[in-house]
Design a protein around this motif. Sequence first.
Motif, PDB file in Angstrom:
ATOM      1  N   ILE A  88       0.857  -1.185   0.000  1.00  0.00           N
ATOM      2  CA  ILE A  88       0.000   0.000   0.000  1.00  0.00           C
ATOM      3  C   ILE A  88       0.891   1.232   0.000  1.00  0.00           C
ATOM      4  CG2 ILE A  88      -1.816   1.275   1.210  1.00  0.00           C
ATOM      5  CD1 ILE A  88      -2.585  -1.351   2.589  1.00  0.00           C
ATOM      6  N   GLN A  89       0.591   2.160  -0.879  1.00  0.00           N
ATOM      7  CA  GLN A  89       1.375   3.393  -0.970  1.00  0.00           C
ATOM      8  C   GLN A  89       0.476   4.582  -0.664  1.00  0.00           C
ATOM      9  OE1 GLN A  89       4.788   4.066  -1.864  1.00  0.00           O
ATOM     10  NE2 GLN A  89       4.142   6.107  -1.161  1.00  0.00           N
ATOM     11  N   GLN A  90       0.940   5.423   0.221  1.00  0.00           N
ATOM     12  CA  GLN A  90       0.208   6.647   0.535  1.00  0.00           C
ATOM     13  C   GLN A  90       0.573   7.713  -0.501  1.00  0.00           C
ATOM     14  OE1 GLN A  90       1.003   7.871   4.613  1.00  0.00           O
ATOM     15  NE2 GLN A  90       1.582   9.896   3.898  1.00  0.00           N
TER      16      GLN A  90
ATOM     17  N   THR B 231       0.528  11.962  -9.892  1.00  0.00           N
ATOM     18  CA  THR B 231      -0.008  11.414 -11.139  1.00  0.00           C
ATOM     19  C   THR B 231       0.819  10.227 -11.622  1.00  0.00           C
ATOM     20  OG1 THR B 231      -0.677  13.650 -11.688  1.00  0.00           O
ATOM     21  CG2 THR B 231      -0.702  12.054 -13.478  1.00  0.00           C
ATOM     22  N   MET B 232       2.158  10.417 -11.597  1.00  0.00           N
ATOM     23  CA  MET B 232       3.046   9.335 -12.051  1.00  0.00           C
ATOM     24  C   MET B 232       2.880   8.104 -11.168  1.00  0.00           C
ATOM     25  SD  MET B 232       6.322  11.865 -12.508  1.00  0.00           S
ATOM     26  CE  MET B 232       7.594  10.603 -12.706  1.00  0.00           C
ATOM     27  N   LEU B 233       2.713   8.378  -9.883  1.00  0.00           N
ATOM     28  CA  LEU B 233       2.564   7.303  -8.905  1.00  0.00           C
ATOM     29  C   LEU B 233       1.364   6.419  -9.250  1.00  0.00           C
ATOM     30  CD1 LEU B 233       3.888   6.477  -6.238  1.00  0.00           C
ATOM     31  CD2 LEU B 233       2.375   8.063  -5.057  1.00  0.00           C
ATOM     32  N   ARG B 234       0.308   7.054  -9.680  1.00  0.00           N
ATOM     33  CA  ARG B 234      -0.906   6.292  -9.978  1.00  0.00           C
ATOM     34  C   ARG B 234      -0.673   5.327 -11.133  1.00  0.00           C
ATOM     35  NH1 ARG B 234      -2.973  10.888  -7.352  1.00  0.00           N
ATOM     36  NH2 ARG B 234      -4.785  10.375  -6.093  1.00  0.00           N
ATOM     37  N   ASP B 235      -0.035   5.827 -12.188  1.00  0.00           N
ATOM     38  CA  ASP B 235       0.235   4.942 -13.330  1.00  0.00           C
ATOM     39  C   ASP B 235       1.131   3.786 -12.905  1.00  0.00           C
ATOM     40  OD1 ASP B 235      -1.271   6.494 -14.945  1.00  0.00           O
ATOM     41  OD2 ASP B 235       0.406   7.675 -15.734  1.00  0.00           O
TER      42      ASP B 235
ATOM     43  N   ALA C 186       1.696   2.583  -9.948  1.00  0.00           N
ATOM     44  CA  ALA C 186       1.046   1.685  -8.985  1.00  0.00           C
ATOM     45  C   ALA C 186       0.142   0.696  -9.703  1.00  0.00           C
ATOM     46  CB  ALA C 186       0.246   2.498  -7.968  1.00  0.00           C
ATOM     47  N   ASP C 187      -0.508   1.134 -10.770  1.00  0.00           N
ATOM     48  CA  ASP C 187      -1.352   0.227 -11.536  1.00  0.00           C
ATOM     49  C   ASP C 187      -0.518  -0.906 -12.121  1.00  0.00           C
ATOM     50  OD1 ASP C 187      -3.509   1.667 -10.936  1.00  0.00           O
ATOM     51  OD2 ASP C 187      -3.870   2.474 -12.948  1.00  0.00           O
ATOM     52  N   GLU C 188       0.631  -0.524 -12.709  1.00  0.00           N
ATOM     53  CA  GLU C 188       1.498  -1.547 -13.306  1.00  0.00           C
ATOM     54  C   GLU C 188       1.975  -2.521 -12.248  1.00  0.00           C
ATOM     55  OE1 GLU C 188       4.772   0.484 -15.105  1.00  0.00           O
ATOM     56  OE2 GLU C 188       3.419   1.807 -16.240  1.00  0.00           O
ATOM     57  N   ALA C 189       2.290  -2.010 -11.061  1.00  0.00           N
ATOM     58  CA  ALA C 189       2.907  -2.833 -10.028  1.00  0.00           C
ATOM     59  C   ALA C 189       1.874  -3.517  -9.130  1.00  0.00           C
ATOM     60  CB  ALA C 189       3.849  -1.970  -9.183  1.00  0.00           C
ATOM     61  N   GLY C 190       0.604  -3.232  -9.349  1.00  0.00           N
ATOM     62  CA  GLY C 190      -0.425  -3.833  -8.490  1.00  0.00           C
ATOM     63  C   GLY C 190      -0.355  -3.326  -7.059  1.00  0.00           C
TER      64      GLY C 190
END
Lengths: 83, 641
Positions: free
Chosen positions: B173-175, B205-209, B211-215
């Motif tokens: 989980i990433q805050q 914004t970058m984090l969201r992309d 995080a999607d790739e990394a699950g």
Amino acid sequence: MTEPEIYDLLNQIFREVLEDDTIVLTPATTAEDVEGWDSMNHIFIVVELEKRFGVKFQAAEMEELKNVGELAALVGRKLASKG
Amino acid sequence: MHRTELHWLPRRPAWSESLARLSPGAAAEIWAALVALADSRIGTLETMRLDRRRARLFAAAPADLATKPVRLAVLASSTVDHLLPAIRVAGLRRAIWIETYTPGYGQYARDLIDPASALHRFQPGAVLFALDSHHLMQGLEPGPGAAEWLAQRLAALAGQWATVRRSFGCQVIQQVPLPVFTPLLGGNEHRLPWSRAAALRRFGTMLRDRADEAGVDLIALDDRAASDGLAAWHDPALWHHAKQEIHPAAAPLYGDLVGRLLAAALGRTFKCLVLDLDNTLWGGVIGDDGIAGIKLGQGSAAGEAFAAFQRHARDLGRRGIILAVCSKNDEANALEPFAQHPDMVLRRDDIACFVANWSDKATNLRHIARRLNIGLDSLVFVDDNPAERAIVRQELPMVAVPELPDDPALYAACLADAGYFDARDITGEDLSRTAQYQTNLRREALAECETDLDSYLRGLRMRAVWSRFDRKDRTRIVQLINKTNQFNLTTRRLTDDEVAALTDDPKMLTLQIRLLDQFGDNGIVAIVAGAPDTDAIRLDLWLMSCRVLGRGLEAETLNLVAAAATRLGARRLVGRYVPTAKNGLVREHYERLGFAFLGEHDGITEWTLPLDEWTDRPGFIASVEAAQSRPEAVRPHMQPA
């Protein structure tokens, strides 16, 4: 708010945060005299003070307090300047 | 109510006394009591006290919990000690035992890669990266290299996620960092890429992309700050004094955000939204007020709010949440708005299980869970009635029952803040997404093939649903009459009573028109009223909402007016244009519709149109009479050859 009233509310807040109904604060009380008054609980006490007294502390003020007497005096000054 | 309060949870009377009364005894009972105390509207102090009491009563997780305990490592670069009790209590709220571990100040990066570290010995089952904004942006320098620096910073973080996955094979989980930095350019901050405020936003914004790739699951603190206000989450004085980035008052909500994600990863999610009807989906009581009396949709603020809540529920349905109804009503009454009310957003088809009877709601909720073959603990029950809520909570403590605010405008936000349906991924949503894509594709196709106005209008497949003025829509009619300024031929204002008098007089010509097209319902958009005057109908009122200009509704309205006037025995129409500062738009209205000029007086022009040899004006709108929407009421759809 008179000084005794301030002490009453301080006692109440300390007792609630530290869950110890035996706490009786005096002007000379310091963190070392009260079990559980550590740095984390200090913040909770500060936040509770801000909420119940309707005042706001500056970062420097939180650090400089040496005992309950200074804390009560600071609260008194802030309440007075609020008018 | 402060902005981070757990406002959807009920206040428990005598909360402190209940906590004080808890003493060692039958483990299952004490645990249940702790869960109930956690499932209350509690603040930071109560949360800490509850956590301490739990630790004193249970040295370890009680045996035979339904959900297996979670070992959570919280990796941080500043003070998070004040958040850990709130995370554990958020677990308790969900009857989940959470054990937390946090490496020493500034140690997390080292401990991650050291197999001998206490972090590795802890063997976490979930890892939360609670990294503060200052830490994340540390080392960012003014200059042109900001984008590259951010990419590297993110790569380093993603490397740590990968280390966690490799070492522990567990949920990450990433805050998303709080926007704590002061802007240098203000609204145009993004034009200064190296400013910490701009860089942090970009990083989010970058984090969201990534995080999607990394699950990786996210806790969107930036979104919370946007809705609650940054000051509710962050106090610079506390940051400087104690390196607490998250305000202690926000700790219970922070903990709950973490608890939701941990519960979701354990498959503990809510699947079904069960809705009461009266004063939940519409204002008023259908059995008493009838279809014309309930507040829903256009015409009143409350009606709009209920419609908006219905839209939220419908959208939850579209993303995979099962919808059910549980109402104390005669079934026939309960179903009537679904079949008859034009402003119902939810349709009967949207409701998987519809229960309306006079049994108690707990019994009906059991029935709904059985019928849908899901657990009672996956139901969220929404009811405006505090008494019903209290009974259900008592009878079925496993059902989530939000403390609904008084104002229906806040119902949707209440459900969203409670996070019942917060999900980790979009499984179950794919079907509806496909449907959405299809709609978008259709719209795009429409835009593409529209090379001329006629084919555009034809493609809209417009329907005008008309009727005489009626009681049900009177509020909206009065509102339109009194606020329409531009497309308004006479700008005559009428009171509610005057409209009522018109409504009740069968000799008067009255017409209200609702326009639907393939993209939805535009609501009541046109109003006409006229009175008999010798052989004519004198049109005293003709107005239209400017939203639907350019659709050809004026001509179709004339068709309806002509038909209505003929029914009243009139042989011609007389119309007047009364100029105002705002209605220049319709100066040529009657001329355009083929009326003959009769005369002018003080700028007021008068026009007439004979009805003896009337033929409908061509257009692209098919008209249907509202009151009896029988097929034979459809007038022929006129189109140019």
